[in-house]
Motif scaffolding. Structure first.
Motif, PDB file in Angstrom:
ATOM      1  N   TRP A   1      33.945  55.031  35.027  1.00  0.00           N
ATOM      2  CA  TRP A   1      35.209  54.328  34.810  1.00  0.00           C
ATOM      3  C   TRP A   1      36.367  55.277  35.107  1.00  0.00           C
TER       4      TRP A   1
ATOM      5  N   ASN B   1      28.646  46.481  37.118  1.00  0.00           N
ATOM      6  CA  ASN B   1      29.630  47.529  36.906  1.00  0.00           C
ATOM      7  C   ASN B   1      29.155  48.934  37.270  1.00  0.00           C
TER       8      ASN B   1
ATOM      9  N   ARG C   1      29.845  43.255  28.080  1.00  0.00           N
ATOM     10  CA  ARG C   1      30.674  43.890  29.104  1.00  0.00           C
ATOM     11  C   ARG C   1      32.097  44.094  28.564  1.00  0.00           C
TER      12      ARG C   1
ATOM     13  N   SER D   1      38.997  51.088  34.950  1.00  0.00           N
ATOM     14  CA  SER D   1      38.336  50.231  35.942  1.00  0.00           C
ATOM     15  C   SER D   1      37.076  50.929  36.456  1.00  0.00           C
ATOM     16  N   VAL D   2      36.050  50.124  36.755  1.00  0.00           N
ATOM     17  CA  VAL D   2      34.810  50.719  37.262  1.00  0.00           C
ATOM     18  C   VAL D   2      34.976  51.114  38.721  1.00  0.00           C
TER      19      VAL D   2
ATOM     20  N   GLU E   1      27.424  54.009  34.942  1.00  0.00           N
ATOM     21  CA  GLU E   1      28.754  53.508  35.270  1.00  0.00           C
ATOM     22  C   GLU E   1      29.751  54.666  35.261  1.00  0.00           C
TER      23      GLU E   1
END
Length: 451
Positions: A434, A343, A265, A438-439, A432
């Protein structure tokens, strides 16, 4: 490990074809359709539970996943076995009740048969007595001992008193003859009815005996079935305890999996930070170029970062919408204990299904599965700066790639195919999004409509 602490959602892992004992009459088409609909609904719910549990194990060592899923499968069978045992015991109790009822009916029928036989015997005695009386009268007539006629009584009487006495005797004998005849007829008719009833009762007794014999066999079968179900339940419980102990002994492997998951991660976040830094650098170059252009400078503009169209559905799922979420974005609780941040969002997708670019952009990096155990085959797509924010899309677990690093892609272009590479238990999409490092929840975008 306390069983109550298990948080796996696999409540019916192996129930799709499970059926309980019982006998039912012919089903109407409507009832059959209802039952089929119920079965389909249960199967869909079971599939959903399986997917949820599989998703909850994402990132954990596959061997540990197998141990846990095996444990949960055994655990899910225990309530089924308990229900089957309860059904078998209920059927045994019902068979015993049926046997008692038939035994009572048989006793009552045999008692009635005995009473009928006694009544027939008494009737035969009554008939015999009446026949004896009639026979005696007949013999008296044959001997000429019968009473004289009325005229003989009048002529032969010496006085009126003598006549009355003789007449009363004659009348009494006549009544006796008539009574004996009537009694014989009545007794004969009654015995005929009794004999018919006796035949019916004897037939009923024969049927009840056959029924009782069949119920004895059925009861023995139900007893055997109940014992088998009881033994099965005990075996499942023992198996569960053994597997639970095995899982308890693999805490170190679980901790190692969490450590590896956290490392991967962090690697992803570091890669996103590099892309964001590039986007920020290009953004600054664009702004500087605009200033130069506005001041009349003839210098060429800096190369711009890929910028997606922010109007409409500028960001779409990597698989066709509407999508089915098997595991949502946000904090996820591990079935082994502890929580971690999921995430992305897991979307249902069959093995080999094409995945597409969610927006126009540039493939920043492709990471092959070897050495990337948690995520498997992984693609990073730099979506550029949208409304002043840097966006990156990531998809994991692909079976293979259709793009390479540095390649520009258009929204909807095939980038690879769904697989199950990495620490996962089945084919699905892990996507995911971003934003500025930040997710964010992909399902918050308009195009990510959910089934």
């Amino acid at each position: 490990m306390n069983r109550k602490k298990h948080l796996g959602a696999l409540a019916a892992f192996a129930l799709a074809l499970t059926s309980f004992a019982g006998v039912a009459g012919p089903m109407s088409p409507a009832a059959f359709a209802d039952d089929r609909d119920d079965l389909v609904a249960k199967q869909k719910e079971q599939e959903k539970q399986i997917e949820s549990t599989q998703s909850s194990l994402e990132g954990v060592d596959k061997d540990l996943q197998a141990v846990y899923l095996d444990l949960e499968e055994t655990k899910s069978k225990i309530p089924v076995a308990e229900q089957e045992l309860e059904n078998a015991e209920n059927e045994l109790a019902e068979a015993e009740r049926d046997q008692q009822i038939v035994a009572g009916q048989l006793d009552a029928a045999q008692g009635e048969l005995t009473a009928i036989k006694d009544e027939i015997t008494q009737g035969e005695e009554s008939i015999e007595a009446s026949e004896n009386n009639l026979g005696e009268i007949a013999r008296s007539q044959y001997r000429g001992d019968t009473m004289p006629s009325t005229m003989d009584l009048i002529v032969g009487a010496s006085s009126s008193e003598d006549f009355l006495n003789s007449y009363q005797v004659w009348e009494a004998l006549s009544r006796s003859q008539s009574t004996s005849l009537t009694e014989a007829e009545v007794a004969t008719a009654q015995n005929t009815t009794r004999e018919s009833r006796q035949s019916d009762v004897e037939e009923q007794i024969a049927e009840l005996k056959d029924q009782a014999d069949a119920l004895v066999v059925e009861k023995e079968e139900k007893q055997d079935a109940a014992k088998t179900k009881h033994d099965d339940l005990l075996a499942l419980q023992a198996d569960f305890e053994k597997k639970e102990e095995k899982l308890q002994g693999q805490k170190d492997a679980f901790e190692s999996s969490l450590s590896s998951l956290e490392t991967k991660r962090n690697d992803t976040a570091a890669e996103i930070a590099k892309i964001d830094a590039e986007n920020e650098k290009l953004k600054q170059q664009q702004e500087a170029a605009k200033k130069q252009q506005s001041s009349g400078s003839s210098s060429s503009a800096a190369k711009s970062a890929p910028v997606s169209n922010p109007s409409g559905s500028w960001l779409i799922p990597t698989v066709p919408a509407p999508v089915y979420v098997t595991s949502p974005f946000g904090m996820r609780q591990y079935p082994f204990g502890g929580v971690w941040m999921h995430n992305g969002v897991d979307l249902r997708s069959s093995c080999g299904e094409a995945q597409v670019a969610p927006a126009d952009g540039v493939v920043a990096k492709t990471v092959p599965a070897p050495g990337n155990s948690t995520h498997g085959n992984q693609i990073f797509i730099n979506l550029g700066v949208v409304n002043g924010s840097s966006y990156v899309a990531v998809t994991n677990h692909l079976s293979s790639f259709n793009v390479s690093a540095g390649q520009s892609v258009k929204q909807g272009q095939v980038i690879g195919w769904t697989g199950q590479t990495g620490q996962v238990t089945g084919c699905h999409v892990h996507m995911e999004v971003w934003k500025n490092g930040s997710v964010v929840d992909p399902m918050s975008f308009p195009a990510f409509t959910q089934r």
